[in-house]
Design an enzyme around this catalytic site. Structure first.
Site, PDB file in Angstrom:
ATOM      1  N   LEU A  45     -33.465   0.274  30.497  1.00  0.00           N
ATOM      2  CA  LEU A  45     -34.863  -0.142  30.556  1.00  0.00           C
ATOM      3  C   LEU A  45     -35.570   0.314  29.274  1.00  0.00           C
ATOM      4  O   LEU A  45     -35.036   1.142  28.528  1.00  0.00           O
ATOM      5  CB  LEU A  45     -35.523   0.490  31.786  1.00  0.00           C
ATOM      6  CG  LEU A  45     -34.908   0.067  33.136  1.00  0.00           C
ATOM      7  CD1 LEU A  45     -35.358   0.986  34.261  1.00  0.00           C
ATOM      8  CD2 LEU A  45     -35.262  -1.390  33.449  1.00  0.00           C
ATOM      9  N   PRO A  46     -36.779  -0.203  29.011  1.00  0.00           N
ATOM     10  CA  PRO A  46     -37.423   0.078  27.721  1.00  0.00           C
ATOM     11  C   PRO A  46     -37.705   1.562  27.434  1.00  0.00           C
ATOM     12  O   PRO A  46     -37.224   2.109  26.444  1.00  0.00           O
ATOM     13  CB  PRO A  46     -38.723  -0.732  27.797  1.00  0.00           C
ATOM     14  CG  PRO A  46     -38.414  -1.866  28.713  1.00  0.00           C
ATOM     15  CD  PRO A  46     -37.476  -1.291  29.744  1.00  0.00           C
ATOM     16  N   THR A  66     -33.099   4.371  25.771  1.00  0.00           N
ATOM     17  CA  THR A  66     -33.504   5.378  24.780  1.00  0.00           C
ATOM     18  C   THR A  66     -34.904   5.847  25.161  1.00  0.00           C
ATOM     19  O   THR A  66     -35.858   5.066  25.105  1.00  0.00           O
ATOM     20  CB  THR A  66     -33.544   4.783  23.357  1.00  0.00           C
ATOM     21  OG1 THR A  66     -32.272   4.217  23.062  1.00  0.00           O
ATOM     22  CG2 THR A  66     -33.894   5.862  22.336  1.00  0.00           C
ATOM     23  N   LYS A 114     -29.774  10.479  19.685  1.00  0.00           N
ATOM     24  CA  LYS A 114     -30.072   9.054  19.558  1.00  0.00           C
ATOM     25  C   LYS A 114     -31.325   8.844  18.702  1.00  0.00           C
ATOM     26  O   LYS A 114     -31.370   7.964  17.831  1.00  0.00           O
ATOM     27  CB  LYS A 114     -30.247   8.441  20.947  1.00  0.00           C
ATOM     28  CG  LYS A 114     -30.839   7.074  20.981  1.00  0.00           C
ATOM     29  CD  LYS A 114     -29.926   5.985  20.442  1.00  0.00           C
ATOM     30  CE  LYS A 114     -30.736   4.717  20.196  1.00  0.00           C
ATOM     31  NZ  LYS A 114     -30.066   3.492  20.300  1.00  0.00           N
ATOM     32  N   LYS A 173     -40.871   2.091  18.889  1.00  0.00           N
ATOM     33  CA  LYS A 173     -40.882   3.039  20.022  1.00  0.00           C
ATOM     34  C   LYS A 173     -40.030   4.265  19.678  1.00  0.00           C
ATOM     35  O   LYS A 173     -40.452   5.405  19.835  1.00  0.00           O
ATOM     36  CB  LYS A 173     -40.319   2.353  21.268  1.00  0.00           C
ATOM     37  CG  LYS A 173     -40.069   3.289  22.429  1.00  0.00           C
ATOM     38  CD  LYS A 173     -39.027   2.787  23.429  1.00  0.00           C
ATOM     39  CE  LYS A 173     -37.686   2.476  22.877  1.00  0.00           C
ATOM     40  NZ  LYS A 173     -36.542   2.634  23.754  1.00  0.00           N
TER      41      LYS A 173
HETATM   42  P1  NDP Z   1     -34.830  -5.996  26.634  1.00  0.00           P
HETATM   43  O1  NDP Z   1     -36.277  -6.190  26.354  1.00  0.00           O
HETATM   44  O2  NDP Z   1     -33.892  -7.058  26.249  1.00  0.00           O
HETATM   45  O3  NDP Z   1     -34.645  -5.717  28.211  1.00  0.00           O
HETATM   46  C1  NDP Z   1     -35.512  -4.843  28.870  1.00  0.00           C
HETATM   47  C2  NDP Z   1     -35.091  -4.768  30.323  1.00  0.00           C
HETATM   48  O4  NDP Z   1     -36.018  -3.901  30.995  1.00  0.00           O
HETATM   49  C3  NDP Z   1     -35.187  -6.121  31.047  1.00  0.00           C
HETATM   50  O5  NDP Z   1     -34.206  -6.158  32.056  1.00  0.00           O
HETATM   51  C4  NDP Z   1     -36.587  -6.065  31.656  1.00  0.00           C
HETATM   52  O6  NDP Z   1     -36.758  -6.895  32.777  1.00  0.00           O
HETATM   53  C5  NDP Z   1     -36.645  -4.612  32.073  1.00  0.00           C
HETATM   54  N1  NDP Z   1     -38.027  -4.162  32.240  1.00  0.00           N
HETATM   55  C6  NDP Z   1     -39.015  -4.164  31.319  1.00  0.00           C
HETATM   56  N2  NDP Z   1     -40.150  -3.656  31.851  1.00  0.00           N
HETATM   57  C7  NDP Z   1     -39.856  -3.350  33.136  1.00  0.00           C
HETATM   58  C8  NDP Z   1     -40.611  -2.789  34.196  1.00  0.00           C
HETATM   59  N3  NDP Z   1     -41.897  -2.442  34.049  1.00  0.00           N
HETATM   60  N4  NDP Z   1     -39.996  -2.607  35.396  1.00  0.00           N
HETATM   61  C9  NDP Z   1     -38.707  -2.953  35.557  1.00  0.00           C
HETATM   62  N5  NDP Z   1     -37.928  -3.487  34.584  1.00  0.00           N
HETATM   63  C10 NDP Z   1     -38.505  -3.678  33.387  1.00  0.00           C
HETATM   64  O7  NDP Z   1     -34.427  -4.589  25.988  1.00  0.00           O
HETATM   65  P2  NDP Z   1     -33.008  -4.083  25.425  1.00  0.00           P
HETATM   66  O8  NDP Z   1     -31.950  -4.413  26.401  1.00  0.00           O
HETATM   67  O9  NDP Z   1     -32.882  -4.510  24.012  1.00  0.00           O
HETATM   68  O10 NDP Z   1     -33.261  -2.491  25.386  1.00  0.00           O
HETATM   69  C11 NDP Z   1     -33.231  -1.698  26.565  1.00  0.00           C
HETATM   70  C12 NDP Z   1     -33.093  -0.228  26.152  1.00  0.00           C
HETATM   71  O11 NDP Z   1     -31.903  -0.063  25.379  1.00  0.00           O
HETATM   72  C13 NDP Z   1     -34.252   0.290  25.305  1.00  0.00           C
HETATM   73  O12 NDP Z   1     -34.502   1.629  25.631  1.00  0.00           O
HETATM   74  C14 NDP Z   1     -33.698   0.181  23.882  1.00  0.00           C
HETATM   75  O13 NDP Z   1     -34.331   1.088  23.001  1.00  0.00           O
HETATM   76  C15 NDP Z   1     -32.228   0.524  24.120  1.00  0.00           C
HETATM   77  N6  NDP Z   1     -31.287   0.015  23.129  1.00  0.00           N
HETATM   78  C16 NDP Z   1     -31.332  -1.301  22.711  1.00  0.00           C
HETATM   79  C17 NDP Z   1     -30.427  -1.742  21.755  1.00  0.00           C
HETATM   80  C18 NDP Z   1     -30.455  -3.162  21.242  1.00  0.00           C
HETATM   81  O14 NDP Z   1     -29.758  -3.449  20.221  1.00  0.00           O
HETATM   82  N7  NDP Z   1     -31.181  -4.088  21.855  1.00  0.00           N
HETATM   83  C19 NDP Z   1     -29.412  -0.848  21.178  1.00  0.00           C
HETATM   84  C20 NDP Z   1     -29.414   0.480  21.727  1.00  0.00           C
HETATM   85  C21 NDP Z   1     -30.333   0.886  22.648  1.00  0.00           C
HETATM   86  P3  NDP Z   1     -37.249  -8.410  32.614  1.00  0.00           P
HETATM   87  O15 NDP Z   1     -35.991  -9.226  32.428  1.00  0.00           O
HETATM   88  O16 NDP Z   1     -37.952  -8.694  33.891  1.00  0.00           O
HETATM   89  O17 NDP Z   1     -38.166  -8.486  31.424  1.00  0.00           O
END
Ligand code: NDP
Length: 306
Positions: A68-69, A99, A174, A249
Site C-alpha cells: 500500500l502507499p 515503503t 529502503k 513520499k
Molecule cells: P500503486 O499506486 O500502483 O498501488 C497502490 C495500491 O494501494 C492499490 O492497490 C490501491 O488501491 C491501494 N490503496 C491506495 N490507497 C488506499 C486506501 N486508502 N485504502 C486501501 N487501499 C489503498 O502503488 P505501487 O504498487 O507502485 O506502490 C505501493 C508501495 O510499494 C508504495 O509504498 C511504494 O513506495 C512501494 N514501492 C513501489 C515500487 C514501484 O516501482 N512502483 C518499487 C518499490 C516499492 P486502488 O487499486 O483501489 O487504487
C-alpha cells in the site's frame, strides 16, 4: 511452513498485482483484497479468491501481505473495524511490503505483537520490472524467526531476501536506497537537459556513460529522453514504473528521519524539491524520470523565445 500455506494479499497496485501472480503461480492458495475490486478480476479468473473486506481476507490465512502507499493506508487496513486485525488468527504472520516511515512501522509491529500477530516489514526494490519477473529485493526488518516461517512465500516473488535488523531497520535501509536512487534521477535529468541544450546526441551520450564513471542503474533504466532506451519510462509515455509521487513520499520520509537523527541531508532536500516541482507540473502519477522532461521542455521553450 507447509506448501499449502494459505496466503492473503492486499493492495493490487503496480507492485502488488504481479507479486500476487507469482504467489498464485507457485501454488499457494491465495485470497486477495483491493480497494478497487475490479483490479482483482484477472487474479480471480486465474484461481485466487476475492475477499469483500480486509477482515475477510485475513480469516483463515497463515501469511498476509500488504503493498500500500504509506503508513496511513497500512494502519487503516490493519485497524479499521473490518480490518486485518479483526480477522487475523493468533500466530498468523503479517508482512508489510510497502515503503513507510520506520517509526510507524515499529509501532505497527508492536501493535500486532500485542494482538498475538507476528509482523515483519519487507520493503522492496526492483520496481515493476522486478515484480513482474519475480526478482525483487526485500529488506526485512523484524524478528528473523518470523522471516524463516514466511520465507517460502517471499521466495515466490523475490530473488534477494536480506534480514537487515530489528523493526524499522528494513524501512531505514529502503529510505537510504531511495535517497541514492533519487539522486541518480535528478543528476540524469540535469545532465540530459544540458546535453539537449548543447546539441549532444542523447543516445551517443548514453553509450559513453554506460562505459564511464557515470554508469548507474538510472543510466541503464531511466534516461529521460524518449527512444534512447527501448524499455525506459520515457520511451513508454513516461508510464510508471515508480511514480513521482512515491519518490517524493520516500524522500520526504528520509528527510524527516535524517532530521530526527540530526544528520544534514542538503542534497536529498534539493532532490525532493525537484520531484515536488514535477508533481506541481501535473506529473504526480508519471514515472519519477519525468523531471528530466520538465527540464528539457524548458530548454525548448527558452530556445523558442530567443
Ligand atoms: P500503486 O499506486 O500502483 O498501488 C497502490 C495500491 O494501494 C492499490 O492497490 C490501491 O488501491 C491501494 N490503496 C491506495 N490507497 C488506499 C486506501 N486508502 N485504502 C486501501 N487501499 C489503498 O502503488 P505501487 O504498487 O507502485 O506502490 C505501493 C508501495 O510499494 C508504495 O509504498 C511504494 O513506495 C512501494 N514501492 C513501489 C515500487 C514501484 O516501482 N512502483 C518499487 C518499490 C516499492 P486502488 O487499486 O483501489 O487504487
Amino acid at each position: 511452513m507447509a506448501d499449502k500455506t494459505r496466503v492473503a494479499f492486499l493492495g493490487l497496485g503496480a507492485m502488488g498485482l504481479p507479486m500476487s501472480e507469482h504467489i498464485l503461480a507457485a501454488g499457494f492458495p491465495l485470497t486477495v483484497w483491493n480497494r478497487t475490486a475490479a483490479k482483482a478480476d484477472a487474479l480471480v479468473a486465474a484461481g485466487a479468491v476475492r475477499a469483500a473486506t480486509p477482515r475477510d481476507a485475513a480469516q483463515g490465512a497463515d501469511v498476509i501481505l500488504t503493498c500500500l502507499p504509506t503508513q496511513d493506508e497500512v494502519r487503516d487496513v490493519l485497524t479499521r473495524p473490518d480490518g486485518l486485525l479483526a480477522g487475523l488468527a493468533r500466530g498468523a504472520a503479517f508482512v508489510d511490503t510497502s515503503t513507510i516511515d520506520p517509526s510507524a512501522s515499529q509501532q505497527l509491529i508492536a501493535l500486532c505483537a500485542e494482538r498475538g500477530v507476528d509482523m515483519i516489514e519487507a520493503p522492496l526494490s526492483g520496481g515493476t520490472i522486478g515484480a513482474k519477473s519475480g526478482t525483487l529485493t526485500m529488506m526485512i526488518g523484524g524478528d528473523a524467526a518470523i522471516l524463516e516461517r514466511v520465507r517460502p512465500v517471499l521466495e515466490s516473488m523475490a530473488k534477494n531476501i536480506f534480514h537487515v535488523g530489528g523493526a524499522g531497520m528494513g524501512q531505514t535501509l529502503k529510505l537510504c536506497n531511495q535517497m541514492i536512487a533519487g539522486a541518480q534521477t535528478i543528476a540524469l535529468s540535469e545532465a540530459y537537459a544540458i546535453l539537449h541544450a548543447a546539441g549532444v546526441d542523447a543516445k551517443l551520450a548514453t553509450d559513453v556513460f554506460a562505459v564511464s564513471t557515470a554508469n548507474c542503474v538510472a543510466i541503464q533504466q531511466r534516461v529521460p529522453v524518449p527512444g534512447v532506451l527501448p524499455n525506459s519510462p520515457a520511451t513508454n509515455g513516461w508510464r510508471a514504473g515508480f511514480a513521482t509521487e512515491w519518490m517524493a513520499k520516500d524522500l520526504f520520509l528520509s528527510l524527516q528521519f535524517a532530521r530526527s537523527l540530526d544528520i544534514p541531508v542538503a542534497q536529498n532536500a534539493a532532490n525532493l524539491q525537484c520531484f515536488e516541482q514535477a508533481i506541481q507540473a501535473g506529473y504526480r502519477k508519471l514515472d519519477q524520470s519525468v523531471y528530466g522532461k520538465l527540464l528539457i521542455d524548458a530548454v525548448d521553450a527558452h530556445k523558442k523565445h530567443e
